[in-house]
Design an enzyme around this catalytic site. Sequence first.
Site, PDB file in Angstrom:
ATOM      1  N   HIS A 121       8.790 -12.470  25.164  1.00 39.86           N
ATOM      2  CA  HIS A 121      10.194 -12.437  24.753  1.00 39.86           C
ATOM      3  C   HIS A 121      10.673 -10.994  24.631  1.00 39.86           C
ATOM      4  O   HIS A 121       9.864 -10.079  24.466  1.00 39.86           O
ATOM      5  CB  HIS A 121      10.375 -13.106  23.382  1.00 39.86           C
ATOM      6  CG  HIS A 121      10.190 -14.583  23.374  1.00 39.86           C
ATOM      7  ND1 HIS A 121       9.336 -15.226  22.487  1.00 39.86           N
ATOM      8  CD2 HIS A 121      10.747 -15.564  24.123  1.00 39.86           C
ATOM      9  CE1 HIS A 121       9.382 -16.525  22.705  1.00 39.86           C
ATOM     10  NE2 HIS A 121      10.222 -16.764  23.697  1.00 39.86           N
ATOM     11  N   CYS A 135       9.113 -13.573  14.784  1.00 38.67           N
ATOM     12  CA  CYS A 135       9.064 -14.974  15.236  1.00 38.67           C
ATOM     13  C   CYS A 135       8.958 -15.968  14.105  1.00 38.67           C
ATOM     14  O   CYS A 135       9.322 -17.148  14.267  1.00 38.67           O
ATOM     15  CB  CYS A 135       7.836 -15.232  16.125  1.00 38.67           C
ATOM     16  SG  CYS A 135       7.426 -14.007  17.331  1.00 38.67           S
TER      17      CYS A 135
END
Length: 255
Positions: free
Chosen positions: A163, A248
Site C-alpha cells: 500500500h 493499518c
Amino acid sequence: MATTRALVRRPSPRLAEGLITHIDRVPVDLDLAVRQWQEYVDALVAVGWECVEVPAIDDCPDGVFVEDTMVVFGDLAVIARAGADERRPEAAEAEVSVTAQGYRVARITEPGTLDGGDVLKIGSTVYVGLGGRTNQEGIDQLRGFLQPLGAEVIAVPVHKVLHLKSAVTALPDGTVIGYEPLVDDPAAFATYLAVPEEAGSHVVLLGENRLLMAASAPKSADLFRSLGYHPVIVDISEFEKLEGCVTCLSVRLRA
C-alpha cells in the site's frame, strides 16, 4: 475538550493466514500478536484517545488491519471495496461502526477497488496509491466523493510495496517520510524526508508532536527526536510479518 477516537478490530484466530505480496511468509505467533494489539490500543488510550472496537471477524485473517476498510475525510466515511476479494467482507461491520460515530457514508462500487491503506491525507491534499490493491476507477470515485469537501486527490504509483502507506506517511508539519528503496516516486510529494529504516516510514500522529511508531525503527525514532518530535514506541513484530504497520491497525476519527 473533545476526545479523539479510533476504530480498532481484534486479530482473527486465523491471523497467520493473512495475505502477503512482497515478502516471504514466516510463522506468526498469534498469542504474541494479541498481546501486541492490546499494547497498541493501550498506547492510544494512554495519550487520551478512545478506542472503539469494530466487531471481530474471525473468518477474515486480515481483519485486524481495519484501516483498509474506509477513508475518513471531514464528516464523510468512504467505505472501501478491497482490492483482494477475500477481504471484502471486512467492510460491512466497519461501516456500521463508523456510522454509529456520526459519519455520513459513501461507498466505492464495482469496478472500483480501493484499500484505505493506499490513502495518505495531508491537510486537504489526499494522495492515493495506484497499484496492486487500488485501481484508477477507485481513485476516480474517491475523488468524486472528496472534491466537494475541498480535497485535492492525487494519484501516485505504488509498485514496490503493498500500500502507499507501506511506503510513506507524513509528519505533523506535512513532510512526507519514506524509506528510499521502497518509494516509487519521492518527487510526487511536495516535501519529502528519507528515513533510515523501512518501519521508520510509518507513523500515526497522536497530537502534541507525538508519533506512534514501531519498535523496529530505532534509528528513525532518533531522527524524529532530533526534529523535536516525541516517538511513542510499540512492538508490532507479528503484524510486520504480514506487511502490517502502525497505521493499518486503526482508523483515526475526528475529535
